[in-house]
Design a protein around this motif. Structure first.
Motif, PDB file in Angstrom:
ATOM      1  N   LYS A  29      40.823  39.794  32.332  1.00  0.00           N
ATOM      2  CA  LYS A  29      41.739  38.950  33.099  1.00  0.00           C
ATOM      3  C   LYS A  29      43.183  39.083  32.644  1.00  0.00           C
ATOM      4  CE  LYS A  29      41.206  34.979  34.450  1.00  0.00           C
ATOM      5  NZ  LYS A  29      41.113  33.527  34.536  1.00  0.00           N
ATOM      6  N   MET A  33      45.447  42.900  37.541  1.00  0.00           N
ATOM      7  CA  MET A  33      44.718  41.961  38.392  1.00  0.00           C
ATOM      8  C   MET A  33      44.818  42.338  39.872  1.00  0.00           C
ATOM      9  SD  MET A  33      43.190  40.027  36.374  1.00  0.00           S
ATOM     10  CE  MET A  33      42.599  38.687  37.353  1.00  0.00           C
ATOM     11  N   ARG A  36      41.637  43.939  41.126  1.00  0.00           N
ATOM     12  CA  ARG A  36      40.382  43.195  41.101  1.00  0.00           C
ATOM     13  C   ARG A  36      40.152  42.486  42.430  1.00  0.00           C
ATOM     14  NH1 ARG A  36      39.585  45.594  36.641  1.00  0.00           N
ATOM     15  NH2 ARG A  36      40.707  44.946  34.804  1.00  0.00           N
ATOM     16  N   LYS A  41      38.201  37.497  40.589  1.00  0.00           N
ATOM     17  CA  LYS A  41      39.228  36.689  39.938  1.00  0.00           C
ATOM     18  C   LYS A  41      38.865  35.210  39.991  1.00  0.00           C
ATOM     19  CE  LYS A  41      42.596  38.836  42.276  1.00  0.00           C
ATOM     20  NZ  LYS A  41      43.946  39.211  42.723  1.00  0.00           N
TER      21      LYS A  41
END
Length: 68
Positions: A29, A33, A36, A41
């Motif tokens: 994380k 990002m 993703r 998330k």
């Protein structure tokens, strides 16, 4: 026998629940990002309970007296 020191990195990364289980943050994380999926998330929010086999190592080696 001498007292054991609590691992200072483990103090910052783990929390204990009232029943003694260990909570940890989700992996992957920190960066990238945008690559993703949104549901990944969303699922990675907050903290989760660590597996018992991994928690046993953390409790014994890194958090010998728990967190206070």
């Amino acid at each position: 026998m001498t007292k054991l020191k609590t691992h200072s990195g483990a103090k910052k990364r783990f929390k204990l629940t009232a029943s003694g289980k260990i909570r940890r943050g989700h992996a992957m994380k920190r960066h990238n990002m945008r690559k993703r999926p949104t549901d990944m998330k969303r699922d990675a929010r907050g903290m989760c309970i660590m597996d018992s086999c991994d928690a046993k190592v953390i409790k014994k080696s890194f958090l010998p007296y728990g967190l206070s």
